[in-house]
Design an enzyme around this catalytic site. Structure first.
Site, PDB file in Angstrom:
ATOM      1  N   HIS A 130       0.869  -1.186   0.000  1.00 22.05           N
ATOM      2  CA  HIS A 130       0.000   0.000   0.000  1.00 22.05           C
ATOM      3  C   HIS A 130       0.903   1.233   0.000  1.00 22.05           C
ATOM      4  O   HIS A 130       2.036   1.179   0.511  1.00 22.05           O
ATOM      5  CB  HIS A 130      -0.824  -0.059   1.282  1.00 22.05           C
ATOM      6  CG  HIS A 130      -1.878   0.981   1.417  1.00 22.05           C
ATOM      7  ND1 HIS A 130      -1.617   2.264   1.829  1.00 22.05           N
ATOM      8  CD2 HIS A 130      -3.225   0.921   1.216  1.00 22.05           C
ATOM      9  CE1 HIS A 130      -2.745   2.954   1.879  1.00 22.05           C
ATOM     10  NE2 HIS A 130      -3.735   2.168   1.512  1.00 22.05           N
ATOM     11  N   ASP A 207       3.135  -4.485   7.914  1.00 17.42           N
ATOM     12  CA  ASP A 207       1.897  -3.736   7.715  1.00 17.42           C
ATOM     13  C   ASP A 207       0.762  -4.733   7.942  1.00 17.42           C
ATOM     14  O   ASP A 207       0.452  -5.551   7.070  1.00 17.42           O
ATOM     15  CB  ASP A 207       1.866  -3.152   6.303  1.00 17.42           C
ATOM     16  CG  ASP A 207       0.552  -2.433   6.036  1.00 17.42           C
ATOM     17  OD1 ASP A 207      -0.382  -2.583   6.837  1.00 17.42           O
ATOM     18  OD2 ASP A 207       0.468  -1.730   5.009  1.00 17.42           O
ATOM     19  N   GLN A 210      -4.486  -5.374   7.081  1.00 16.30           N
ATOM     20  CA  GLN A 210      -5.505  -6.297   6.560  1.00 16.30           C
ATOM     21  C   GLN A 210      -5.405  -7.663   7.231  1.00 16.30           C
ATOM     22  O   GLN A 210      -5.998  -8.623   6.751  1.00 16.30           O
ATOM     23  CB  GLN A 210      -5.373  -6.443   5.027  1.00 16.30           C
ATOM     24  CG  GLN A 210      -5.527  -5.146   4.257  1.00 16.30           C
ATOM     25  CD  GLN A 210      -6.957  -4.583   4.294  1.00 16.30           C
ATOM     26  OE1 GLN A 210      -7.911  -5.264   4.709  1.00 16.30           O
ATOM     27  NE2 GLN A 210      -7.124  -3.343   3.860  1.00 16.30           N
ATOM     28  N   LYS A 233     -10.631  -0.305  10.624  1.00 14.03           N
ATOM     29  CA  LYS A 233     -10.886  -1.499   9.803  1.00 14.03           C
ATOM     30  C   LYS A 233     -11.291  -2.684  10.672  1.00 14.03           C
ATOM     31  O   LYS A 233     -11.505  -3.778  10.171  1.00 14.03           O
ATOM     32  CB  LYS A 233      -9.636  -1.869   9.007  1.00 14.03           C
ATOM     33  CG  LYS A 233      -9.231  -0.842   7.953  1.00 14.03           C
ATOM     34  CD  LYS A 233      -8.088  -1.375   7.135  1.00 14.03           C
ATOM     35  CE  LYS A 233      -7.311  -0.315   6.406  1.00 14.03           C
ATOM     36  NZ  LYS A 233      -8.028   0.318   5.320  1.00 14.03           N
ATOM     37  N   CYS A 371      -4.994   2.587  -3.423  1.00 16.31           N
ATOM     38  CA  CYS A 371      -3.705   3.075  -2.873  1.00 16.31           C
ATOM     39  C   CYS A 371      -2.593   2.058  -3.073  1.00 16.31           C
ATOM     40  O   CYS A 371      -1.717   1.901  -2.199  1.00 16.31           O
ATOM     41  CB  CYS A 371      -3.827   3.447  -1.401  1.00 16.31           C
ATOM     42  SG  CYS A 371      -4.989   4.768  -1.104  1.00 16.31           S
TER      43      CYS A 371
HETATM   44  N1  C6P Z   1      -6.351   0.440   2.804  1.00 18.07           N
HETATM   45  C1  C6P Z   1      -8.222   0.105   1.325  1.00 18.07           C
HETATM   46  O1  C6P Z   1      -9.326   0.400   0.859  1.00 18.07           O
HETATM   47  P1  C6P Z   1      -4.993   3.912   6.888  1.00 18.07           P
HETATM   48  O2  C6P Z   1      -5.501   4.718   5.748  1.00 18.07           O
HETATM   49  O3  C6P Z   1      -3.761   4.513   7.487  1.00 18.07           O
HETATM   50  O4  C6P Z   1      -6.032   3.564   7.890  1.00 18.07           O
HETATM   51  O5  C6P Z   1      -4.545   2.497   6.288  1.00 18.07           O
HETATM   52  C2  C6P Z   1      -3.560   2.462   5.283  1.00 18.07           C
HETATM   53  C3  C6P Z   1      -3.349   1.069   4.801  1.00 18.07           C
HETATM   54  C4  C6P Z   1      -2.099   0.501   4.969  1.00 18.07           C
HETATM   55  N2  C6P Z   1      -1.859  -0.772   4.579  1.00 18.07           N
HETATM   56  C5  C6P Z   1      -2.805  -1.540   4.016  1.00 18.07           C
HETATM   57  C6  C6P Z   1      -2.477  -2.944   3.618  1.00 18.07           C
HETATM   58  C7  C6P Z   1      -4.089  -1.005   3.816  1.00 18.07           C
HETATM   59  O6  C6P Z   1      -5.027  -1.774   3.263  1.00 18.07           O
HETATM   60  C8  C6P Z   1      -4.361   0.325   4.197  1.00 18.07           C
HETATM   61  C9  C6P Z   1      -5.700   0.939   3.927  1.00 18.07           C
HETATM   62  C10 C6P Z   1      -7.677   0.905   2.474  1.00 18.07           C
HETATM   63  O7  C6P Z   1      -7.569  -0.839   0.882  1.00 18.07           O
HETATM   64  C11 C6P Z   1      -7.763   2.371   2.220  1.00 18.07           C
HETATM   65  S1  C6P Z   1      -6.728   2.880   0.896  1.00 18.07           S
END
Ligand code: C6P
Length: 414
Positions: A130, A207, A210, A233, A371
């Protein structure tokens, strides 16, 4: 990290009753919410915990000796202990509150990266990251002369592990990778990758955005060094996120931001830092959000994360079986070893058109590059459509999605 998939023990109808938003209609149809990888919905237990805090115990934390401040501090630090327990941390000191996973990764890049890396050092990432786990390292690389390397992704959505021995060298100081891809659903072999990184002395930043919401997760068992994830999430509120790090590594890192709460003593020209975790939490924190995330963790723990994983796995397997027969539809990512999301393309229909057509039927999915632009480039597509499932989704909802997709395919004449 991965649980067994044998038994599905979630009472989905009972769970659904806890989520007021699932009662609403969109465009005159019952809402089918399949955008959980972007952000999950919130149960009344989380909404009530935050409401109760504001109605009954709101005050600033760590600052007052009055009753409200003490109660607020107890609730806020209690939530940290819940999260610590949930991810198998050694102690709450290792849990740093951030706004989201993005801020958590930036914290590592700014604090650890700037104090520990020098020109010629290398940071290894993967092609499936991401932007949150790419851009902070690009900024650091430009500033410090650090080199970035990437593990490539195979056509089936798995990382190409054969390249690892070449990519991990004594110059590699950190390996940052996703536990699970937000586009492909790929579950990466975290332990194997971590062992390989540690062999050359590199730290591991996972990271876990997910992964933590969807399966049992234990930082000590995985033997990683940092983990980043977002509260929104995993049933928690927006503005809640976590950086977990090993105590000795966090202790050796300078503060990320300066101000109140992160200091022990301040003189006009210099200061001494507070101990962990507060050294990294400058200013009044997101108190209600931390409390909300604590309630979310209670909710998930009461379901059992093995059950959460098993239920999602069953649902995504069913969804993939159903949609793969739709003419012109191509699924990205692996068939197994995956999380509860599925990204796809449908002929040459733009994913935004698919999402808009489904929205007119009350179905919420995400379309775009999620993203992860370099990953989409790798697969030669500018965008994908993505349905992502969570604890309150049902087979009926998958059927509504499939019927919606068939209509889209028909309309665009596939
Ligand atoms: N992915 C998606 O729709 P934030 O925005 O900081 O809460 O999370 C960022 C982020 C980082 N790593 C992974 C693997 C992610 O999936 C995400 C967030 C969302 O897939 C929003 S782009």
């Amino acid at each position: 990290m991965i649980a067994s998939t044998s038994s599905v023990a979630l009472d989905v109808q009972r769970i659904r009753a806890d989520f007021p938003i699932l009662q609403r209609e969109v465009k005159g149809k019952r809402l089918v919410y399949l955008d959980n990888a972007a952000s999950s919905q919130k149960p009344i237990q989380v909404l009530d915990a935050m409401d109760r805090y504001y109605r009954e115990t709101h005050a600033n934390v760590h600052r007052g000796v009055h009753t409200l401040s003490e109660e607020a501090t107890t609730a806020y630090e209690g939530a940290r202990a819940k999260v610590s327990n949930f991810i198998g941390a050694c102690c709450p000191k290792e849990v740093i509150w951030t706004r989201n996973a993005t801020e958590a990764i930036n914290l590592v890049a700014y604090s650890w990266g700037r104090s520990h890396l020098k020109q010629g050092d290398r940071v290894l990432l993967t092609e499936m990251e991401h932007h949150a786990n790419l851009v902070p390292w690009q900024i650091l690389a430009a500033e410090k002369g650090v080199e970035l390397d990437f593990v490539r992704v195979a056509d089936n959505g798995a990382l190409i592990l054969d390249d690892l021995p070449k990519l991990l060298t004594p110059k590699t100081k950190l390996f940052g990778f996703s536990a699970a891809s937000n586009v492909l659903g790929t579950l990466n072999p975290v332990k194997e990758l971590t062992q390989a990184a540690h062999k050359v002395g590199a730290l591991v930043l996972l990271d876990a955005c997910q992964a933590v919401p969807h399966m049992p997760f234990d930082v000590q068992d995985l033997d990683i060094d940092f983990a980043a994830f977002s509260g929104h999430k995993m049933l928690g509120p927006t503005g809640s996120g976590v950086l977990w790090g090993r105590r000795e590594i966090l202790n050796a890192m300078p503060p990320f931001m300066g101000g109140g709460d992160m200091i022990r003593e301040v003189k006009l020209r210099q200061s001494k830092w507070n101990e962990l975790p507060w050294k990294f939490e400058a200013g009044t924190p997101a108190i209600a959000e931390a409390i909300g995330l604590g309630a979310a963790v209670d909710y998930l723990s009461s379901l059992g994360m093995e059950n959460v994983y098993a239920a999602e796995h069953e649902l995504v397997t069913y969804a993939m079986e159903q949609i793969q027969d739709i003419e012109g539809l191509k699924i990205l990512g692996p068939r197994d070893r995956r999380t509860g999301l599925v990204s796809f393309i449908l002929g040459n229909v733009h994913p935004h058109d698919i999402a808009a057509a489904l929205d007119s039927l009350g179905i919420a999915i995400r379309a775009g590059h999620h993203c992860a632009q370099p990953l989409h480039e790798r697969f030669g597509v500018p965008a994908t459509a993505r349905a992502s499932f969570y604890i309150y989704n049902t087979r009926d909802e998958v059927d509504v999605l499939v019927s919606g997709l068939r209509k889209v395919a028909e309309y665009f004449s596939f």
